[in-house]
Design a protein around this motif. Sequence first.
Motif, short mmCIF file in Angstrom:
data_model
loop_
_atom_site.label_atom_id
_atom_site.label_comp_id
_atom_site.label_asym_id
_atom_site.label_seq_id
_atom_site.Cartn_x
_atom_site.Cartn_y
_atom_site.Cartn_z
N ILE A 214 0.86 4.07 -2.98
CA ILE A 214 0.53 5.47 -2.73
C ILE A 214 1.67 6.38 -3.18
CG2 ILE A 214 0.13 7.18 -0.91
CD1 ILE A 214 -1.48 5.08 0.56
N THR B 95 -4.14 14.68 -1.25
CA THR B 95 -4.60 14.72 0.14
C THR B 95 -4.31 13.40 0.83
OG1 THR B 95 -6.36 16.23 -0.52
CG2 THR B 95 -6.60 15.14 1.60
N ILE B 96 -4.53 12.29 0.13
CA ILE B 96 -4.24 10.98 0.71
C ILE B 96 -2.75 10.87 1.01
CG2 ILE B 96 -4.12 8.51 0.18
CD1 ILE B 96 -6.74 8.84 -1.34
N LYS B 97 -1.93 11.33 0.09
CA LYS B 97 -0.48 11.27 0.32
C LYS B 97 -0.08 12.12 1.52
CE LYS B 97 1.69 10.20 -4.05
NZ LYS B 97 2.60 10.69 -5.08
N THR C 190 0.83 -1.20 0.00
CA THR C 190 0.00 0.00 0.00
C THR C 190 0.87 1.25 0.00
OG1 THR C 190 -1.71 -1.20 1.20
CG2 THR C 190 -1.87 1.19 1.19
N CYS D 48 -7.41 14.68 -4.73
CA CYS D 48 -7.74 13.63 -3.77
C CYS D 48 -6.51 12.77 -3.45
CB CYS D 48 -8.88 12.77 -4.31
SG CYS D 48 -9.43 11.50 -3.18
N ILE D 49 -5.76 12.43 -4.47
CA ILE D 49 -4.55 11.63 -4.27
C ILE D 49 -3.52 12.42 -3.48
CG2 ILE D 49 -2.64 10.53 -5.47
CD1 ILE D 49 -4.63 9.79 -7.67
N CYS E 87 -1.92 13.12 4.13
CA CYS E 87 -2.49 12.73 5.42
C CYS E 87 -2.14 11.29 5.82
CB CYS E 87 -4.00 12.88 5.39
SG CYS E 87 -4.54 14.56 5.15
N PHE E 88 -2.24 10.37 4.88
CA PHE E 88 -2.13 8.96 5.22
C PHE E 88 -0.70 8.44 5.16
CE2 PHE E 88 -2.64 4.41 4.02
CZ PHE E 88 -3.24 4.00 5.20
#
Length: 76
Positions: free
Chosen positions: A40, A52-54, A36, A49-50, A56-57
């Motif tokens: 990412i 933001t995922i990078k 995962t 969106c990607i 935060c996550f």
Amino acid sequence: MQCSQKIDVRITYALLFGAIGMDTISLFKLLFSDWTAASIQKLSRDNICIATIKRCFLPLLKYVLTLKRINWWTDT
């Protein structure tokens, strides 16, 4: 006959909750896996969106992966 039906219902609920628990554990193992993290990091930054995922996550994922890392020590 009534007693056996109650036992059957309890066994069914126990199996159901066990299956839900195992699926939850497998989902967390998937989310915090090395694959995962690599996927990412490989994604492009064009999509908001990607990005933001990078942002935060990925730090949380990297922290969890450092906890999973095997630390070998040698006796010298």
